[in-house]
Design a protein around this motif. Structure first.
Motif, PDB file in Angstrom:
ATOM      1  N   LEU A 186      66.302-115.759  33.644  1.00 24.43           N
ATOM      2  CA  LEU A 186      64.974-116.084  34.168  1.00 24.43           C
ATOM      3  C   LEU A 186      65.033-116.886  35.464  1.00 24.43           C
ATOM      4  O   LEU A 186      64.513-116.453  36.500  1.00 24.43           O
ATOM      5  N   PHE A 187      65.653-118.049  35.394  1.00 24.01           N
ATOM      6  CA  PHE A 187      65.634-118.926  36.547  1.00 24.01           C
ATOM      7  C   PHE A 187      66.389-118.325  37.735  1.00 24.01           C
ATOM      8  O   PHE A 187      65.953-118.424  38.894  1.00 24.01           O
ATOM      9  N   LEU A 188      67.559-117.684  37.462  1.00 28.55           N
ATOM     10  CA  LEU A 188      68.314-117.079  38.555  1.00 28.55           C
ATOM     11  C   LEU A 188      67.540-115.933  39.212  1.00 28.55           C
ATOM     12  O   LEU A 188      67.652-115.698  40.413  1.00 28.55           O
ATOM     13  N   GLU A 189      66.778-115.173  38.392  1.00 30.63           N
ATOM     14  CA  GLU A 189      65.971-114.104  38.960  1.00 30.63           C
ATOM     15  C   GLU A 189      64.901-114.662  39.891  1.00 30.63           C
ATOM     16  O   GLU A 189      64.583-114.068  40.927  1.00 30.63           O
ATOM     17  N   TRP A 190      64.342-115.808  39.505  1.00 32.74           N
ATOM     18  CA  TRP A 190      63.353-116.459  40.352  1.00 32.74           C
ATOM     19  C   TRP A 190      63.999-116.929  41.661  1.00 32.74           C
ATOM     20  O   TRP A 190      63.431-116.776  42.734  1.00 32.74           O
ATOM     21  N   LEU A 191      65.221-117.488  41.543  1.00 39.89           N
ATOM     22  CA  LEU A 191      65.926-117.937  42.746  1.00 39.89           C
ATOM     23  C   LEU A 191      66.351-116.777  43.637  1.00 39.89           C
ATOM     24  O   LEU A 191      66.386-116.895  44.864  1.00 39.89           O
ATOM     25  N   LEU A 232      71.687-120.487  24.348  1.00 40.74           N
ATOM     26  CA  LEU A 232      70.309-120.130  24.697  1.00 40.74           C
ATOM     27  C   LEU A 232      69.930-120.654  26.076  1.00 40.74           C
ATOM     28  O   LEU A 232      69.275-119.965  26.866  1.00 40.74           O
ATOM     29  N   GLY A 233      70.345-121.900  26.354  1.00 42.23           N
ATOM     30  CA  GLY A 233      69.988-122.502  27.637  1.00 42.23           C
ATOM     31  C   GLY A 233      70.600-121.742  28.814  1.00 42.23           C
ATOM     32  O   GLY A 233      69.912-121.417  29.791  1.00 42.23           O
ATOM     33  N   ILE A 234      71.906-121.427  28.710  1.00 41.70           N
ATOM     34  CA  ILE A 234      72.566-120.715  29.816  1.00 41.70           C
ATOM     35  C   ILE A 234      72.033-119.290  29.945  1.00 41.70           C
ATOM     36  O   ILE A 234      71.851-118.770  31.055  1.00 41.70           O
ATOM     37  N   THR A 235      71.759-118.642  28.788  1.00 42.05           N
ATOM     38  CA  THR A 235      71.226-117.279  28.837  1.00 42.05           C
ATOM     39  C   THR A 235      69.863-117.241  29.513  1.00 42.05           C
ATOM     40  O   THR A 235      69.597-116.390  30.362  1.00 42.05           O
ATOM     41  N   LEU A 236      68.991-118.165  29.144  1.00 41.10           N
ATOM     42  CA  LEU A 236      67.669-118.222  29.774  1.00 41.10           C
ATOM     43  C   LEU A 236      67.788-118.549  31.265  1.00 41.10           C
ATOM     44  O   LEU A 236      67.043-118.021  32.090  1.00 41.10           O
ATOM     45  N   PHE A 237      68.725-119.440  31.574  1.00 44.20           N
ATOM     46  CA  PHE A 237      68.942-119.787  32.981  1.00 44.20           C
ATOM     47  C   PHE A 237      69.367-118.559  33.783  1.00 44.20           C
ATOM     48  O   PHE A 237      68.853-118.294  34.881  1.00 44.20           O
ATOM     49  N   ASN A 238      70.329-117.789  33.220  1.00 44.46           N
ATOM     50  CA  ASN A 238      70.828-116.611  33.926  1.00 44.46           C
ATOM     51  C   ASN A 238      69.772-115.508  34.041  1.00 44.46           C
ATOM     52  O   ASN A 238      69.685-114.815  35.058  1.00 44.46           O
TER      53      ASN A 238
END
Length: 424
Positions: A66-71, A58-64
């Motif tokens: 959501l957070f990567l899209e923001w970056l 879940l953590g890596i999926t959310l990172f990929n």
């Protein structure tokens, strides 16, 4: 070259666009979920490991997602991809140590390599660092070397195949973009050719309409002059008309008739036949047609004894008119435009010289390119000199250009006395 670079840039933007990333992330999310489900099934009952799978997944999926899209909206794709590979590699190493490098976990190694964005040496460097770090941690924590080698080879081969496919896609897009640009150029060229054809027909029609009333004017003025000359008792005023006014008027009318005849011949339809003609007479005709564009300059001519030649007279006049009009447009009021002809053996040399602005080296290099022009929009289409070049080459001759900024331009045409029969 300019169009190809633009096409490459557009292709790169398309393949690395946010839309493309979203599409790949959706597929990658399903792939990662499938591997995680397989791992959970394999470790069912070992709830600590299962919980770790769920949390890490879940953590890596959310990172990929959501957070990567923001970056991605704030940093370059190289930075974002490097961060993604680093986080996924770290998570893989943690799960590998916990599961003692289960075979299903190794599926993440090539999986993370398959959906990498971009093509180039930096991407390959990221792949090498990723594989080196994961394999180093794996071998140091008890993983079997054969397992690391097998999945690393799958990842490398899969990445190279996908990289080649991306390159082929970009090449195809470049070709499509180039073909699209070429079609646009051909369409514009066809429109301009149709415009030129319409102008030719219009000029021929106008010349024909002018010719009819001018024939009456010529006949009437000529008859009036003959009748007045037969009168014995004329006043001083009428004698002036007979001696000066009417002859001058008739001469002007004949010049108008000559210009109309030249215009009808120059713009008339049909095939320009390969024929014997008086070369200097065609040069004189070209001068009359171009006279409107040469009214502000001093025109000099020196026509040597060149005799009769064999070729396509209408095409020759088209070349001469274009060169003289260009010379007139490049020369300031009060300047000079000079045309001369001479015969050297079996060649006819025509020199058109002006005292105009001259040309730069870059302009001279591109002078005969179709649609290249230094004139303002709407003044020229850049077709005249390219057409002239083609006509001269088809006649078996060549054009030489000498020019220097601020010192004028010299065009020298060398034409065979007998041109090839097959000429466009």
């Amino acid at each position: 070259m300019k169009h190809e670079l633009l096409a490459v840039g557009r292709a790169a933007q398309l393949t690395d666009s946010a839309q493309a990333r979203h599409a790949v992330h959706r597929v990658a999310g399903w792939g990662a979920g499938a591997i995680n489900v397989a791992l959970i099934c394999a470790f069912w009952g070992q709830w600590r490991v299962v919980s770790l799978f769920v949390c890490m997944g879940l953590g890596i999926t959310l990172f990929n997602l959501l957070f990567l899209e923001w970056l991605a909206d704030r940093f370059s794709s190289h930075v974002v991809e490097a961060l993604r590979m680093g986080v996924n590699g770290t998570g893989l190493c943690v799960l590998g140590v916990v599961t003692q490098w289960h075979v299903l976990l190794w599926a993440f190694v090539p999986f993370n390599m398959f959906w990498a964005f971009g093509v180039g040496p930096w991407v390959r460097l990221r792949m090498a660092l990723y594989l080196g770090a994961v394999n180093t941690v794996a071998l140091l924590t008890g993983a079997r070397p054969s397992m690391a080698l097998a999945f690393s080879l799958i990842g490398v081969i899969g990445y190279l195949v996908s990289e080649r496919r991306v390159e082929m896609l970009r090449e195809a897009m470049v070709q499509l973009e180039t073909a699209h640009q070429e079609m646009r150029r051909m369409h514009e060229r066809a429109l301009k050719q149709e415009h030129l054809s319409s102008l030719g027909l219009l000029a021929a029609g106008v010349a024909h309409e002018i010719n009819n009333p001018m024939s009456f004017v010529t006949s009437n003025v000529g008859s009036m002059l003959r009748d007045l000359r037969e009168e014995k008792a004329l006043s001083e005023v009428m004698r002036e008309y007979v001696d000066d006014v009417l002859p001058g008027t008739l001469d002007g009318i004949q010049r108008v008739n000559a210009i109309v005849a030249d215009l009808r011949r120059f713009s008339g339809g049909g095939v320009d036949r390969h024929t014997d003609y008086d070369f200097n007479a065609e040069v004189e005709m070209g001068l009359r047609i171009a006279q409107v564009q040469l009214g502000h300059v001093q025109v000099e001519k020196e026509l040597g004894e060149v005799g009769r030649v064999v070729g396509h007279p209408r095409q020759l006049v088209q070349v001469l008119v274009n060169l003289m009009v260009n010379a007139g447009q490049a020369t300031a009021p009060g300047g000079r435009v000079r045309i001369s002809t001479r015969r050297e053996g079996e060649q006819i040399l025509v020199v058109v010289r002006d005292t105009g602005a001259g040309m730069s080296e870059e302009t001279k290099r591109r002078l005969f390119e179709p649609f290249f022009t230094t004139k303002a929009p709407g003044v020229g289409m850049g077709l005249g000199l390219s057409v002239a070049y083609g006509i001269v080459r088809a006649h078996g001759g060549h054009i030489e250009v000498e020019s220097e900024l601020g010192k004028g331009t010299v065009f020298t045409l060398a034409l065979p006395r007998v041109a090839p029969a097959a000429s466009p």
